[in-house]
Design a protein around this motif. Structure first.
Motif, PDB file in Angstrom:
ATOM      1  N   GLY A 416       6.849   0.446  -4.975  1.00  0.00           N
ATOM      2  CA  GLY A 416       6.236   1.691  -5.264  1.00  0.00           C
ATOM      3  C   GLY A 416       6.887   2.955  -5.863  1.00  0.00           C
ATOM      4  O   GLY A 416       7.831   2.928  -5.609  1.00  0.00           O
ATOM      5  N   GLU A 481       2.907   0.533  -1.303  1.00  0.00           N
ATOM      6  CA  GLU A 481       2.083   1.712  -1.169  1.00  0.00           C
ATOM      7  C   GLU A 481       2.683   2.992  -0.637  1.00  0.00           C
ATOM      8  O   GLU A 481       2.564   4.067  -1.430  1.00  0.00           O
ATOM      9  CB  GLU A 481       0.818   1.367  -0.776  1.00  0.00           C
ATOM     10  CG  GLU A 481       0.021   0.308  -1.425  1.00  0.00           C
ATOM     11  CD  GLU A 481      -1.137  -0.171  -0.816  1.00  0.00           C
ATOM     12  OE1 GLU A 481      -2.042   0.571   0.153  1.00  0.00           O
ATOM     13  OE2 GLU A 481      -1.694  -1.285  -1.003  1.00  0.00           O
ATOM     14  N   VAL A 501       1.911   1.201  -8.005  1.00  0.00           N
ATOM     15  CA  VAL A 501       2.462  -0.088  -7.248  1.00  0.00           C
ATOM     16  C   VAL A 501       2.768  -0.992  -8.454  1.00  0.00           C
ATOM     17  O   VAL A 501       1.771  -1.367  -9.164  1.00  0.00           O
ATOM     18  CB  VAL A 501       1.870  -0.738  -6.033  1.00  0.00           C
ATOM     19  CG1 VAL A 501       2.515  -1.929  -5.566  1.00  0.00           C
ATOM     20  CG2 VAL A 501       1.876   0.211  -4.943  1.00  0.00           C
ATOM     21  N   LYS A 533      -4.428   4.007  -7.187  1.00  0.00           N
ATOM     22  CA  LYS A 533      -4.855   4.455  -6.067  1.00  0.00           C
ATOM     23  C   LYS A 533      -6.520   3.945  -5.910  1.00  0.00           C
ATOM     24  O   LYS A 533      -6.994   3.554  -4.796  1.00  0.00           O
ATOM     25  CB  LYS A 533      -4.818   5.779  -5.553  1.00  0.00           C
ATOM     26  CG  LYS A 533      -5.381   6.325  -4.551  1.00  0.00           C
ATOM     27  CD  LYS A 533      -4.839   7.976  -4.310  1.00  0.00           C
ATOM     28  CE  LYS A 533      -5.683   8.715  -5.551  1.00  0.00           C
ATOM     29  NZ  LYS A 533      -5.566  10.280  -5.464  1.00  0.00           N
ATOM     30  N   PHE A 565      -5.144  -0.330  -5.241  1.00  0.00           N
ATOM     31  CA  PHE A 565      -4.606  -0.578  -4.059  1.00  0.00           C
ATOM     32  C   PHE A 565      -5.622  -1.484  -3.205  1.00  0.00           C
ATOM     33  O   PHE A 565      -5.060  -2.268  -2.539  1.00  0.00           O
ATOM     34  CB  PHE A 565      -4.476   0.603  -3.265  1.00  0.00           C
ATOM     35  CG  PHE A 565      -3.129   1.481  -3.881  1.00  0.00           C
ATOM     36  CD1 PHE A 565      -2.596   1.199  -4.912  1.00  0.00           C
ATOM     37  CD2 PHE A 565      -2.821   2.867  -3.168  1.00  0.00           C
ATOM     38  CE1 PHE A 565      -1.417   1.810  -5.482  1.00  0.00           C
ATOM     39  CE2 PHE A 565      -1.478   3.527  -3.534  1.00  0.00           C
ATOM     40  CZ  PHE A 565      -0.988   2.839  -4.702  1.00  0.00           C
TER      41      PHE A 565
END
Length: 594
Positions: A416, A481, A501, A533, A565
């Protein structure tokens, strides 16, 4: 009551001009501090507000000018139904509060329910021209929906007056439906923009005189009548995005939405994206695969209440400020390599570990760093000097990035970080995440967040990149994350506030000493997949790296894969059970910029 009720604090032109736009890469604190505030109290409708049809016009005969007899008959029937139901009658719910309570507003099984997601690829894509006052009333009191006249009377105790003025004979139809443009291959945002400008005319108050286009999905669409090609009447319009005339008005509306959020704590307000009319105009040329206005582009060119105070990259920045954005990633050959900011003599962090081999190994790392880099021991004084002595990476060495990614390898990992770090890694570090010391050698600086999460690991993270191995059913992306979100809080420029990520293969594994499941340290991590995201961030980042590739000629960017994500979380599950992350399926679902 009147939609033109004024807020108790006037908004002067000087205040408007004081709200800045963010066009630079580096964030200026004046962009995020000392924002003007607005008294929005008059937009909150008291529950005691009476519901009455005394001022409703049951005798509007403008539909009589419609040239088709069938339309006139339908409109007359609508008028008659309203007269029979409401004229000279007391409404059964005396005020807004009793109405909301009786209807359990907004009921989850009704048209007042606002779905969590908007499917951009479908056909439910609508735009509505209005003004900022209507938007504020709708966000606060109407479940983030634009509602028709009769619903306005029940939720606000009034109707927005411009609707009748601009109804073109459709007034009684608009009592039950919201006028909206279909965003199709033959219809742009232009009609909605013109309607917004008309809705803002001849209004003396500030918010009523600010034209706004609301766009989103509708509920139970029906037809309109004459003079309204490619428009419909929808019973509700869910507000997903808003467009304002210019940047100043956009920032004012965002600030108002933020104040509403601070009062109501309605998390859905964070999802509303706000842009300018210029972005809508660009969709004449920017279209999707069906030649419709590209709504993904619009959303990716917009801001939210979070980016108002925490600016982050969007497509508008890329289009208008690409050269300045890229300038941050040009590392001059004479950039000095300095270790003066490193505290190699801080042995207090060792006390965070119990006596034993872990403390001894961290101490060994510290002593090695002192020998190599402290007291001017490192021989190269600039990035250029160092690079002139670096050989071309060879297979089997830690700086070598293989030609392809093996999704089934045992050393695949997730890390991350933020987009600023990833951009430096792609442009200056051979598409690899590198540890703190290597950042100093290649960039002349170390990324600020590198060792903040676990300061006791500062010496280790000078030589290694922490990452989660994706090797078994207990492997998941939650830690990566969370690290990404924390890294995005270290806002130094527009890119650093976007969480990412990274998924790739880790090289030269070593112990992490952090007691975290599946957490290890690696000399390098090769970058192959980037998870963002949401779909909007994904679109922004793909366009950003497309610009990087075209400007700097880094063809290896074509190998990068982009997902969200949600995608990486879902690849950890199969038939309701956790599995080893299925990276092959994730790759198949991901997109590239080619």
């Amino acid at each position: 009551m009147d939609v033109n009720r004024y807020t108790t604090s006037p908004v002067s032109q000087s205040v408007i001009e004081s709200v800045p736009g963010t066009s630079q890469s580096t964030i200026n604190v004046s962009h995020v501090e000392n924002q003007p505030t607005y008294d929005l109290s008059s937009f909150y409708i008291p529950m005691s507000t009476p519901i009455a049809f005394d001022n409703f016009d049951f005798n509007d005969l403008s539909y009589a000018n419609m040239w088709a007899g069938g339309w006139r008959e339908d409109m007359a029937a609508l008028r008659q139904a309203l007269k029979e139901k409401h004229e000279n009658k007391t409404y059964r719910h005396a005020n807004v509060g009793t109405y909301r309570q009786a209807k359990h507003y907004p009921a989850g099984n009704s048209i007042d329910h606002r779905p969590a997601k908007w499917i951009l690829t479908g056909n439910n894509r609508l735009a509505h021209g209005t003004n900022a006052a209507v938007v504020l009333y709708s966000v606060i009191n109407c479940n983030l929906q634009i509602v028709p006249v009769i619903k306005q009377l029940k939720l606000l105790g009034m109707e927005h007056p411009y609707i009748k003025t601009l109804s073109e004979g459709n007034y009684y139809k608009l009592c039950k439906g919201v006028r909206a443009s279909l965003l199709s291959s033959i219809c742009s945002f232009r009609d909605a923009q013109e309607l917004a400008k008309a809705a803002a005319q001849n209004n003396e108050t500030f918010f009523s005189s600010m034209p706004v286009v609301a766009f989103g999905d509708g509920i139970e669409a029906g037809r309109l009548y004459q003079n309204v090609d490619n428009q419909i009447a929808t019973k509700r319009l869910n507000i997903r995005g808003l467009a304002c005339r210019n940047t100043q008005e956009k920032n004012i509306l965002l600030q108002c939405l933020k104040e509403i959020y601070d009062t109501t704590k309605n998390e859905r307000i964070k999802e509303i994206r706000v842009c300018t009319f210029d972005v809508l105009d660009n969709t004449i040329l920017k279209t999707d695969s069906l030649r419709r206005p590209d709504l993904a582009y619009v959303l990716a060119s917009s801001d939210t209440i979070e980016t108002l105070s925490h600016p982050t990259l969007n497509l508008t920045h890329i289009e208008n400020n690409q050269a300045n954005l890229l300038a941050d990633y040009h590392i001059a050959k004479d950039t000095p390599i300095s270790f003066e900011s490193y505290d190699f003599n801080n042995d207090a962090v060792l006390l965070r570990f119990p006596p034993g081999h872990i403390r001894d190994e961290i101490e060994t790392i510290r002593q090695g760093l002192i020998r190599q880099f402290a007291d001017g021991n490192f021989p190269y004084k600039t990035v250029g000097e160092y690079l002139s002595h670096v050989r071309t990476p060879q297979p089997g060495t830690i700086n070598y990035r293989p030609a392809i990614f093996d999704p089934h390898a045992e050393n695949n990992v997730a890390h991350g970080t933020n987009l600023d770090v990833v951009t430096h890694s792609i442009i200056n570090c051979g598409l690899q995440l590198v540890p703190g010391i290597m950042q100093q050698l290649l960039l002349g600086k170390q990324h600020e967040y590198t060792s903040k999460t676990n300061p006791e690991l500062a010496y280790l993270l000078s030589l290694a990149v922490r990452a989660t191995k994706l090797r078994c059913t207990s492997s998941h992306f939650h830690d990566a994350e969370e690290f990404a979100r924390k890294a995005a809080q270290e806002t130094t420029n527009l890119l650093s506030s976007m969480p990412v990520v990274v998924i790739g293969d880790g090289i030269d594994q070593r112990n992490m000493y952090a007691n975290l499941d599946n957490e290890f340290a690696f000399a390098r991590v090769n970058i192959w997949l980037l998870a963002l995201k949401d779909e909007t961030d994904k679109r922004i980042v793909m366009d950003w790296f497309r610009a990087v590739r075209e400007t700097l000629g880094i063809e290896a960017i074509n190998q990068l894969m982009f997902c969200t994500f949600d995608d990486i979380d879902n690849c950890h599950w199969e038939n309701g059970y956790p599995v080893r992350p299925n990276l092959a399926a994730l790759m198949a679902k991901s997109h590239t910029i080619t």
